[in-house]
Write a protein that holds these residues in place. Structure first.
Motif, short mmCIF file in Angstrom:
data_model
loop_
_atom_site.label_atom_id
_atom_site.label_comp_id
_atom_site.label_asym_id
_atom_site.label_seq_id
_atom_site.Cartn_x
_atom_site.Cartn_y
_atom_site.Cartn_z
N ILE A 1 65.31 53.66 88.43
CA ILE A 1 63.80 53.43 87.82
C ILE A 1 63.80 53.92 86.38
CG2 ILE A 1 61.58 54.83 88.18
CD1 ILE A 1 61.98 54.83 90.93
N LEU A 2 64.63 55.08 85.88
CA LEU A 2 64.39 55.52 84.72
C LEU A 2 65.19 54.43 83.70
CD1 LEU A 2 64.01 58.06 82.65
CD2 LEU A 2 66.64 58.62 83.03
N CYS A 3 66.00 53.65 84.04
CA CYS A 3 66.57 52.59 83.15
C CYS A 3 65.51 51.36 82.87
CB CYS A 3 67.83 52.11 83.63
SG CYS A 3 69.47 53.09 83.55
N LEU A 4 64.73 51.19 84.26
CA LEU A 4 63.85 50.13 84.11
C LEU A 4 62.79 50.65 83.22
CD1 LEU A 4 64.15 48.69 87.58
CD2 LEU A 4 64.92 47.41 85.50
N SER A 5 62.26 51.75 83.31
CA SER A 5 61.23 52.04 82.40
C SER A 5 61.43 52.27 80.92
CB SER A 5 60.70 53.74 83.15
OG SER A 5 60.39 53.67 84.08
N ILE A 6 62.56 52.93 80.81
CA ILE A 6 63.14 52.94 79.15
C ILE A 6 63.16 51.48 78.67
CG2 ILE A 6 64.97 53.74 77.66
CD1 ILE A 6 65.38 55.96 79.49
N GLY B 1 61.73 47.18 75.01
CA GLY B 1 61.29 45.79 74.86
C GLY B 1 60.15 45.47 74.67
N GLY B 2 59.15 46.25 75.24
CA GLY B 2 57.74 46.04 74.75
C GLY B 2 57.59 46.42 73.46
N VAL B 3 58.09 47.49 72.85
CA VAL B 3 57.67 47.95 71.36
C VAL B 3 58.46 46.74 70.69
CG1 VAL B 3 58.54 49.64 69.69
CG2 VAL B 3 58.01 50.09 71.77
N VAL B 4 59.58 46.35 70.67
CA VAL B 4 60.30 45.29 70.05
C VAL B 4 59.34 43.88 70.02
CG1 VAL B 4 62.17 43.69 69.62
CG2 VAL B 4 62.41 46.19 70.21
N PHE B 5 59.02 43.67 71.22
CA PHE B 5 58.14 42.33 71.25
C PHE B 5 56.86 42.43 70.40
CE2 PHE B 5 54.59 40.04 73.54
CZ PHE B 5 55.11 38.93 73.35
N PHE B 6 56.14 43.61 70.51
CA PHE B 6 54.78 43.46 70.03
C PHE B 6 55.00 43.60 68.35
CE2 PHE B 6 53.13 44.51 74.36
CZ PHE B 6 52.43 43.72 74.39
N ARG B 7 56.01 44.21 68.20
CA ARG B 7 56.24 44.53 66.58
C ARG B 7 56.77 43.34 65.95
NH1 ARG B 7 60.64 48.87 64.22
NH2 ARG B 7 60.39 48.53 61.78
N ARG B 8 57.50 42.17 66.57
CA ARG B 8 57.86 40.97 65.93
C ARG B 8 56.44 40.05 66.20
NH1 ARG B 8 63.67 39.55 68.62
NH2 ARG B 8 64.89 41.08 67.57
N ARG B 9 55.56 40.12 67.16
CA ARG B 9 54.59 39.43 67.27
C ARG B 9 53.58 39.77 66.11
NH1 ARG B 9 51.16 38.64 72.94
NH2 ARG B 9 50.31 36.89 72.24
N ALA B 10 53.63 41.10 65.76
CA ALA B 10 52.65 41.43 64.58
C ALA B 10 53.23 41.10 63.26
CB ALA B 10 52.53 43.17 64.79
N ARG B 11 54.57 41.01 63.08
CA ARG B 11 55.03 40.45 61.81
C ARG B 11 55.03 38.95 61.79
NH1 ARG B 11 61.15 42.25 61.26
NH2 ARG B 11 60.89 40.74 59.55
N ALA B 12 54.82 38.26 62.88
CA ALA B 12 54.63 36.70 62.70
C ALA B 12 53.20 36.58 62.43
CB ALA B 12 55.27 36.13 64.10
N ALA B 13 52.30 37.28 62.77
CA ALA B 13 50.96 37.24 62.49
C ALA B 13 50.55 37.14 61.23
CB ALA B 13 50.14 37.99 63.66
N LYS B 14 51.28 37.59 60.35
CA LYS B 14 51.09 37.88 58.99
C LYS B 14 51.06 36.65 58.26
CE LYS B 14 52.36 42.84 58.93
NZ LYS B 14 53.37 43.68 58.04
N PHE B 15 51.87 35.79 58.66
CA PHE B 15 52.23 34.28 58.05
C PHE B 15 51.27 33.29 58.64
CE2 PHE B 15 56.04 36.92 57.81
CZ PHE B 15 56.35 36.99 56.66
N LYS B 16 50.56 32.73 57.86
CA LYS B 16 49.82 31.42 58.10
C LYS B 16 50.32 30.15 58.40
CE LYS B 16 45.62 33.63 55.72
NZ LYS B 16 44.59 33.36 54.52
N ASN B 17 51.26 29.85 57.53
CA ASN B 17 51.87 28.57 57.87
C ASN B 17 53.40 29.05 58.36
OD1 ASN B 17 49.97 27.15 56.41
ND2 ASN B 17 50.53 27.63 54.47
N TYR B 18 53.64 28.06 59.16
CA TYR B 18 55.21 28.14 59.83
C TYR B 18 56.18 27.13 58.92
CZ TYR B 18 58.96 27.50 62.93
OH TYR B 18 60.23 27.39 63.68
#
Length: 379
Positions: free
Chosen positions: A324-329, A334-351
């Motif tokens: 349970i401790l491993c899954l929680s950590i 993983g959530g922190v890394v995912f939302f951080r990359r998502r926030a960085r990608a939202a800064k660029f309008k053109n791909y």
């Protein structure tokens, strides 16, 4: 010719006090000439314990001695040596019960194994010895306790504990200050108030009893040494209570046999109070084998099975908690890394699949908003 020699009376008294008196016995060895700052005045003297009858106690010998402090104030010390430690404790509780009738008594385990203190007297027991220390008007309570404490340090501690029956009283730590422990029917009757229901008791075989007040009620617990003694007394008590009821004599509020205990409750305000008081008593059965225990293997096997089961359950618990401790950590990271990359990608309008690097527009399909950034024709 006859000569008459006249000797002053005070010299005779001094000589008599300086001589040891027969009857002190071995108990005289427990009262040395000096205890701390206190100096003995005269030799130990044997005799009876005048203020407290000792007929109900297995007394070996009694000794008294006077001690003087630095201000020459006298303190009387009475030491009673008994056959057993429970008998010494029983004498202490009997003396404490009498002291309570004169002044406030405070229980303490700081002097001897257990003791009681008043402003003018200290009584305690240690090993098989009971000691009562009293002060005169010139003495001080501080010096009184100092003398008692110094004397207690010189006595053998024995088992160093109070009888186990005391701890079976409801709320025993506070009840001990008002309890009386007895080894005879006479002492029990005197402490409990001469109850007719107790007349059927027999103290054969080392029976012990203790009584204490709980508000208006009086609780009596009688412990028999064997189930046979308990059963015989139980039958005798039940028959005796029937006879008392037939003649209209006073009856206890409750009588109950609990293991080897015979429990009486007197003067309870109601039946519920008496029942709650008896329910608070727990009988702890102890079995001792005279030889090797024939069930030792069974006990070891049960203990081994319990230990093995405990190890398995503990291992499963630790494994589950670790998972349970491993899954929680992992989920949090993983959530922190995912939302951080998502926030960085939202800064660029053109791909751009070039990743913001220089790219040749060979296919001329990509719309250019800034022609100045294109490379010119090849030369």
């Amino acid at each position: 010719m006859t000569f008459h020699l006249r000797v002053p009376s005070f010299i005779i008294c001094a000589l008599l006090l300086s001589l040891p008196v027969s009857g002190a016995g071995e108990a005289a060895n427990f009262l040395p000439d000096r205890i701390g700052e206190f100096q003995a005045a005269g030799s130990p003297r044997g005799g009876a314990f005048e203020d407290y009858p000792l007929a109900e106690f297995p007394v070996l010998d009694t000794v008294k001695r006077i001690y003087l402090d630095q201000a020459r104030a006298p303190y009387s010390v009475t030491l009673v040596r008994l056959r057993t430690e429970p008998a010494a404790y029983a004498l202490l509780t009997s003396v404490a019960d009498r002291l309570r009738q004169r002044e406030a008594v405070v229980g303490s385990d700081q002097i001897g194994t257990w003791g009681v203190m008043t402003p003018s007297e200290v009584a305690f027991f240690k090993g098989t010895c009971f000691v009562l220390v009293s002060k005169a008007k010139l003495g001080t309570p501080e010096a009184l306790r100092s003398l008692a404490r110094g004397l207690a340090e010189k006595l053998d501690r024995g088992e160093g504990d109070i009888p186990p029956l005391v701890r079976h009283l409801p709320d025993w730590e506070s009840a001990q200050n008002r309890a009386v422990f007895t080894l005879s029917l006479g002492e029990l009757q005197a402490a409990a108030g001469h109850r007719p229901a107790l007349e059927a008791l027999s103290f054969d075989g080392g029976t012990e009893a203790i009584t204490a007040s709980y508000g208006p009620a009086r609780l009596v617990i009688v412990e028999h040494t064997t189930p046979q003694f308990a059963a015989d007394n139980d039958r005798r008590i039940i028959e005796h209570l029937k006879n008392l009821r037939a003649i209209g004599a006073p009856l206890p509020s409750l009588y109950r046999r609990i293991g080897n205990y015979a429990v009486f409750v007197f003067d309870a305000p109601d039946e519920g109070f008496a029942r709650r008081l008896a329910d608070a008593i727990r009988y702890e059965q102890v079995v001792r084998w005279l030889g090797p225990n024939p069930r030792a293997w069974e006990r070891w096997e049960r203990a081994y099975n319990r230990m093995t089961a405990s190890v398995v359950v503990t291992t499963l618990k630790v494994t589950g908690l670790a998972l349970i401790l491993c899954l929680s950590i992992g989920s949090v990271l993983g959530g922190v890394v995912f939302f951080r990359r998502r926030a960085r990608a939202a800064k660029f309008k053109n791909y751009t699949d070039a990743g913001d690097m220089v790219r040749l527009n060979i296919d001329e399909l990509t719309a250019q908003t800034d022609p100045t950034r294109l490379l010119g024709p090849a030369k």
